[in-house]
Design a protein around this motif. Structure first.
Motif, mmCIF file in Angstrom:
data_model
loop_
_atom_site.group_PDB
_atom_site.id
_atom_site.type_symbol
_atom_site.label_atom_id
_atom_site.label_comp_id
_atom_site.label_asym_id
_atom_site.label_seq_id
_atom_site.Cartn_x
_atom_site.Cartn_y
_atom_site.Cartn_z
ATOM 1 N N TRP A 23 -0.180 13.403 -5.668
ATOM 2 C CA TRP A 23 -0.318 13.689 -7.316
ATOM 3 C C TRP A 23 1.064 13.535 -7.293
ATOM 4 N N LEU A 24 1.697 14.595 -6.970
ATOM 5 C CA LEU A 24 2.720 14.693 -7.788
ATOM 6 C C LEU A 24 4.697 13.039 -7.551
ATOM 7 N N HIS A 25 3.839 12.330 -6.405
ATOM 8 C CA HIS A 25 4.354 10.965 -6.651
ATOM 9 C C HIS A 25 3.618 10.193 -6.463
ATOM 10 N N PRO A 26 3.013 9.735 -7.464
ATOM 11 C CA PRO A 26 2.174 8.543 -7.314
ATOM 12 C C PRO A 26 2.324 7.371 -7.133
ATOM 13 N N GLU A 27 3.947 6.942 -7.803
ATOM 14 C CA GLU A 27 3.995 5.713 -7.581
ATOM 15 C C GLU A 27 4.913 5.360 -6.809
ATOM 16 N N THR A 28 5.242 6.557 -5.189
ATOM 17 C CA THR A 28 5.679 6.689 -3.502
ATOM 18 C C THR A 28 4.485 5.966 -3.240
ATOM 19 N N PHE A 29 3.569 7.274 -3.014
ATOM 20 C CA PHE A 29 1.770 7.580 -2.054
ATOM 21 C C PHE A 29 1.080 7.190 -2.325
ATOM 22 N N GLY A 30 -0.030 6.335 -1.671
ATOM 23 C CA GLY A 30 -1.371 6.079 -2.416
ATOM 24 C C GLY A 30 -2.771 6.711 -2.001
ATOM 25 N N HIS A 31 -2.106 7.802 -0.639
ATOM 26 C CA HIS A 31 -3.030 8.626 -0.307
ATOM 27 C C HIS A 31 -2.278 9.540 0.601
ATOM 28 N N VAL A 32 -2.972 10.693 0.343
ATOM 29 C CA VAL A 32 -3.096 11.803 1.801
ATOM 30 C C VAL A 32 -3.995 12.068 2.722
ATOM 31 N N ARG A 33 -4.033 12.120 4.362
ATOM 32 C CA ARG A 33 -4.939 12.521 4.916
ATOM 33 C C ARG A 33 -4.453 13.818 5.989
ATOM 34 N N PHE A 34 -4.476 15.330 5.677
ATOM 35 C CA PHE A 34 -3.770 15.995 6.462
ATOM 36 C C PHE A 34 -4.346 15.884 7.712
ATOM 37 N N LEU A 35 -4.099 15.589 9.134
ATOM 38 C CA LEU A 35 -4.178 15.653 10.229
ATOM 39 C C LEU A 35 -4.542 16.631 11.261
ATOM 40 N N GLY A 36 -3.112 17.707 10.339
ATOM 41 C CA GLY A 36 -3.206 19.614 11.306
ATOM 42 C C GLY A 36 -1.888 19.901 11.142
ATOM 43 N N THR A 37 -2.231 20.907 11.402
ATOM 44 C CA THR A 37 -0.423 21.723 11.669
ATOM 45 C C THR A 37 -0.008 21.058 13.515
ATOM 46 N N THR A 38 1.274 21.630 13.403
ATOM 47 C CA THR A 38 2.162 20.928 14.775
ATOM 48 C C THR A 38 3.188 22.374 14.888
ATOM 49 N N PRO A 39 3.250 22.779 16.246
ATOM 50 C CA PRO A 39 4.755 23.715 16.056
ATOM 51 C C PRO A 39 5.295 23.330 15.371
ATOM 52 N N GLU A 40 6.119 22.830 15.296
ATOM 53 C CA GLU A 40 7.383 22.737 13.948
ATOM 54 C C GLU A 40 6.846 22.428 12.225
ATOM 55 N N GLY A 41 5.137 21.582 12.359
ATOM 56 C CA GLY A 41 5.165 21.099 10.909
ATOM 57 C C GLY A 41 4.004 20.739 10.248
ATOM 58 N N TYR A 42 3.668 19.515 10.285
ATOM 59 C CA TYR A 42 2.538 19.264 10.064
ATOM 60 C C TYR A 42 2.136 17.807 10.430
ATOM 61 N N ARG A 43 1.356 17.434 10.211
ATOM 62 C CA ARG A 43 1.176 15.831 10.371
ATOM 63 C C ARG A 43 0.628 14.787 9.821
ATOM 64 N N ALA A 44 0.345 14.131 9.153
ATOM 65 C CA ALA A 44 -0.607 13.160 8.148
ATOM 66 C C ALA A 44 -0.715 12.218 7.913
ATOM 67 N N GLU A 45 -1.576 11.312 7.524
ATOM 68 C CA GLU A 45 -2.080 9.568 7.025
ATOM 69 C C GLU A 45 -1.764 10.065 5.963
ATOM 70 N N THR A 46 -0.425 8.779 5.710
ATOM 71 C CA THR A 46 -0.474 8.308 4.083
ATOM 72 C C THR A 46 -0.084 6.924 4.280
ATOM 73 N N SER A 47 -0.356 5.959 2.990
ATOM 74 C CA SER A 47 0.258 4.724 2.379
ATOM 75 C C SER A 47 1.160 5.215 1.535
#
Ligand code: FES
Ligand SMILES: [Fe+2]
Length: 225
Positions: free
Chosen positions: A32-56
């Motif tokens: 949303w804020l970076h539409p020129e850079t990222f095509g989509h995002v799908r949250f995959l879950g939190t991790t002990p240090e942060g998170y994991r996500a699928e993007t393109s």
């Protein structure tokens, strides 16, 4: 596996560490804020240090999804954004943060790759990454500046009037989620405004958030002909 540095990028960001950590953990804003850079995002879950996500990547001829693992170390004032699946697997964007004032942070970004491309190719990739991260940090800094004003309560209230079903409707242009700007945000014919920071949608007549529309495509396998 040893990693090779493709480039290093340094700059001063006019935002506090608190705002930067908030921004780093905010996976939702990427397309949303970076539409020129990222095509989509799908949250995959939190991790002990942060998170994991699928993007393109946005604008790719054949966009391929990849998975990032964002791991922060607040004590060391650093974080990794590692690609752990898909194109770029094994790369690591390592960022160090040094607070140099209340709202001023020195940022150093190292772009690391698992294989050493030939020097000309490496320098070309490095130049592209620096240009991309310059834009990303510019956009993030603007978001963090407004966000800080929201947190401090110094953002001037502002409103906007639109006509829905023939009747004027006035609403606040400060998004109820994290304070994103709704001044120029798209409002559809039903009076649903979409925030440019995270894409959340609100009914301007009630102020209530409305769910995202269901995805429109049916998978080819289940589609009937
Ligand atoms: S600030 Fe997050 S959707 Fe508006
Ligand atoms: Fe960002």
């Amino acid at each position: 596996m040893p990693l090779t540095s493709l480039a290093t990028y340094e700059r001063t960001i006019y935002a506090s560490l608190e705002r930067i950590w908030e921004n780093v953990l905010d996976w939702e804003h990427l397309p949303w804020l970076h539409p020129e850079t990222f095509g989509h995002v799908r949250f995959l879950g939190t991790t002990p240090e942060g998170y994991r996500a699928e993007t393109s990547l946005a604008g790719a001829r054949t966009p391929e999804a990849f998975v990032i693992d964002v791991a922060i170390d607040r004590a060391a004032r650093s974080y990794h954004s590692r690609t752990v699946a898909g194109p770029g697997n094994g790369t690591d964007v390592f960022t160090r943060l040094d607070s140099v004032g209340t709202d001023e942070t020195r940022v150093t970004v190292d772009f690391l790759a698992p294989v050493a491309p030939d020097p000309v190719h490496a320098s070309r990739i490095g130049t592209r990454l620096v240009a991309m991260y310059t834009r990303l940090w510019d956009q993030d800094q603007a978001m963090m500046t407004r966000r800080q004003a929201v947190v401090d309560g110094t953002l001037a209230p502002s409103g906007r009037t639109v006509v829905v079903d023939g009747a004027p409707c006035r609403f606040s242009t400060v998004c109820p989620h994290l304070g994103g700007p709704l001044d120029a945000a798209d409002v559809d014919a039903r009076g649903i405004v979409t925030c440019p920071w995270h894409g959340r949608r609100f009914d301007v007549r009630t102020g209530q958030q409305v769910p995202a529309p269901p995805s429109a495509l049916t998978s080819a396998r289940s589609a009937r002909v």
